[in-house]
Design a protein around this motif. Structure first.
Motif, short mmCIF file in Angstrom:
data_model
loop_
_atom_site.label_atom_id
_atom_site.label_comp_id
_atom_site.label_asym_id
_atom_site.label_seq_id
_atom_site.Cartn_x
_atom_site.Cartn_y
_atom_site.Cartn_z
N LYS A 46 -104.65 22.85 -15.82
CA LYS A 46 -104.56 21.68 -15.06
C LYS A 46 -104.38 21.79 -13.18
O LYS A 46 -104.07 22.56 -12.73
N VAL A 47 -105.55 21.19 -12.89
CA VAL A 47 -105.60 20.85 -11.03
C VAL A 47 -104.62 20.93 -10.66
O VAL A 47 -103.62 19.47 -10.92
N ALA A 48 -103.33 20.63 -9.91
CA ALA A 48 -102.20 20.57 -9.25
C ALA A 48 -102.44 20.04 -7.88
O ALA A 48 -103.69 20.85 -6.95
N LEU A 49 -101.84 18.72 -7.67
CA LEU A 49 -102.43 18.51 -6.13
C LEU A 49 -100.60 18.48 -5.51
O LEU A 49 -100.21 18.32 -5.83
N VAL A 50 -101.32 19.03 -4.38
CA VAL A 50 -99.65 18.91 -3.17
C VAL A 50 -99.96 18.41 -2.43
O VAL A 50 -101.26 17.93 -1.70
N ALA A 164 -107.15 11.92 -12.47
CA ALA A 164 -107.71 12.52 -12.51
C ALA A 164 -107.93 13.68 -12.70
O ALA A 164 -108.64 14.36 -13.81
N ALA A 165 -107.13 14.71 -12.32
CA ALA A 165 -106.31 15.43 -12.24
C ALA A 165 -105.68 15.25 -14.20
O ALA A 165 -105.38 16.87 -14.50
N GLU A 166 -104.93 14.66 -13.93
CA GLU A 166 -103.91 15.14 -15.06
C GLU A 166 -105.08 14.46 -16.95
O GLU A 166 -104.80 14.60 -17.43
N ALA A 167 -106.28 13.70 -15.88
CA ALA A 167 -107.63 13.70 -17.73
C ALA A 167 -107.71 15.41 -17.63
O ALA A 167 -108.71 14.77 -18.48
N GLY A 168 -108.11 15.70 -16.72
CA GLY A 168 -108.54 17.44 -16.97
C GLY A 168 -109.72 17.45 -16.12
O GLY A 168 -110.92 18.38 -15.96
N VAL A 174 -112.04 16.46 -8.42
CA VAL A 174 -111.05 16.27 -8.41
C VAL A 174 -111.09 16.04 -6.73
O VAL A 174 -110.73 14.80 -5.54
N ALA A 175 -111.64 17.25 -5.97
CA ALA A 175 -112.10 17.07 -4.82
C ALA A 175 -112.84 15.83 -3.73
O ALA A 175 -112.44 15.76 -3.28
N GLU A 176 -113.63 16.07 -4.97
CA GLU A 176 -114.90 15.30 -4.37
C GLU A 176 -114.31 13.64 -3.93
O GLU A 176 -114.69 12.74 -3.48
N LEU A 177 -113.72 13.43 -5.73
CA LEU A 177 -113.09 12.13 -5.34
C LEU A 177 -112.44 11.37 -5.05
O LEU A 177 -112.28 10.50 -4.56
#
Length: 333
Positions: A46-50, A164-168, A174-177
Motif C-alpha cells: 500500500k502507498v503510505a501517506l506521511v 485512494a491509497a487504501e483502495a490500492g 495518489v500523488a496526482e490526485l
C-alpha cells in the motif's frame, strides 16, 4: 498564561503520551525522534501517506493517522516544523514497498525539511513523492512562506488521498490526485483573538476588543488586513467572496464546504458561519455535495474560523466517502 500543562518543554512529549494511552488501538507513538504511525504499519503493498508540521494544530496531523487517511505524522515543537530525522524515520517505518507520499503544507521550514528527508529516504531505496499544499487565498507570501500558505485544504487532501491509497492506487496516481485536490481547493480564515505559544508565555499578537485579523495564518501570521468586528453573516461574506472568485468556481459545480474552528470557537458559532457560507455558495449556483464543520486544523486556543471550498469530481467524492478510522475523523467503518 493559563494552560493545562506541566512545563512548556514537555508539552509535545506529554501530549503524545496521552494520544498513545487514548488511541493505542489505532496508532503507535514513537519517541526520539517523535512520530506517530498507524498501529498496523507498515501495510505491505500500500502507498503510505506521511504528513506533519508544528504541534498546536490538533487534530492535524497526528489525529488523522489511521486506516483511510495518514500512515504517519511528524509533530514538531509547537508551531515549529518537524526535523528531517523525524520525517525520515516515519517514512521508513511506514514504507510497505509501494512508495510514500509526503503531503506538505507550504511553510518554508516544512518544505525544506521534508525535501531533505525525502532525499535521504531515496538514498536508502524508498520511493518518495511530495505534494505541496498551498490553498490559502489570503496572501501570496507571508512571514512563514514563499507563496501561499497550506491551511484547511490539507485536511481534505489527507482524507481523499488516504482513501485512494487504501483502495490500492499506486504512488503516481495518489500523488496526482493530491495535486488535483490542491488545485481545486481555496481557503481563507480570520482570528477574533490571538493564541499563546507555551514557550513564549504571551499572546502571539495583539487585537483590540473590537478588532479582527482578516486572512490570518494558522500560526497567527498577519493576513490581508485588520478590521473592525462585523456580524457573522458579513464576515462569512468577506471570506467566501474571494474564495469563490479565486478558483474560479462556476455555477453547477459540486463542492465540499468545510467550516473550520481555530481552537477557541464553539460549534454553535461555526454552524452560524456555515449557514451563511452555504447560502452564498448556493447563490453562486454551487451544489454543496459534502460538508465538514468543526475544529480540524487549529491554532491552540485562538478564536476564529476558516472556510475551505473544494470543487469535487466523482473520484474525489468516492474517496471522501470511503471509510476512515482515525482518532480525529472516522466514518463508514
Amino acid at each position: 498564561m493559563k494552560k493545562l500543562i506541566n512545563a512548556a518543554d514537555k508539552v509535545v512529549d506529554e501530549a503524545l503520551a496521552g494520544m498513545a494511552a487514548a488511541h493505542g488501538d489505532l496508532i503507535k507513538v514513537h519517541f526520539e525522534p517523535n512520530f506517530i504511525t498507524r498501529a498496523d504499519a507498515p501495510v505491505r503493498g500500500k502507498v503510505a501517506l506521511v504528513s506533519g508540521g508544528g504541534s498546536g494544530h490538533e487534530p492535524l496531523h497526528g489525529g488523522f493517522v489511521g486506516r483511510g487517511m495518514l500512515d504517519a505524522a511528524c509533530p514538531g515543537a509547537v508551531f515549529t516544523s518537524p526535523t528531517p530525522d523525524q520525517i525520515l524515520a516515519a517514512t521508513k517505518a511506514v514504507d510497505g514497498g509501494a512508495g510514500v507520499l509526503h503531503i506538505v503544507k507550504n511553510y518554508t521550514g516544512d518544505v525544506l525539511n521534508f525535501e531533505m528527508a525525502a532525499d535521504l529516504a531515496k538514498d536508502e531505496g524508498v520511493k518518495v513523492e511530495a505534494v505541496i499544499i498551498d490553498d490559502d487565498v489570503a496572501v501570496q507570501d507571508s512571514l512563514y512562506t514563499a507563496g501561499r500558505r497550506g491551511v484547511g485544504g490539507t485536511v481534505l487532501a489527507e482524507k481523499i488521498c488516504g482513501g485512494a491509497a487504501e483502495a490500492g492506487q499506486d504512488l503516481a496516481a495518489v500523488a496526482e490526485l493530491c495535486r488535483k485536490v490542491n488545485s481545486n481547493v481555496r481557503s481563507m480564515g480570520l482570528a477574533l483573538t490571538p493564541c499563546t505559544v507555551p514557550h513564549a508565555g504571551k499572546p502571539s499578537f495583539t487585537l483590540e476588543e473590537d478588532e479582527i485579523e482578516f486572512g490570518v495564518g494558522i500560526h497567527g501570521e498577519p493576513g490581508r488586513k485588520r478590521i473592525k468586528m462585523e456580524s457573522a453573516d458579513k464576515l462569512a461574506e468577506m471570506l467566501m467572496e474571494p474564495i469563490i472568485a479565486d478558483l474560479p468556481f462556476k455555477s453547477e459545480d459540486k463542492v465540499l464546504l468545510f467550516v473550520n474552528g481555530l481552537g477557541g470557537t464553539p460549534l454553535v458559532e461555526l454552524y452560524i458561519v456555515f449557514r451563511k457560507a452555504a447560502e452564498i455558495a448556493k447563490a453562486h449556483g454551487l451544489t454543496i455535495a459534502r460538508s465538514l464543520v468543526g475544529p480540524y486544523i487549529t491554532s491552540l486556543e485562538m478564536a476564529g474560523t476558516s472556510i475551505s471550498l473544494l470543487k469535487l469530481d466523482d473520484e474525489m467524492l468516492r474517496y471522501w466517502d470511503a471509510p476512515v478510522v482515525t482518532p480525529g475523523l472516522r466514518w463508514g467503518a
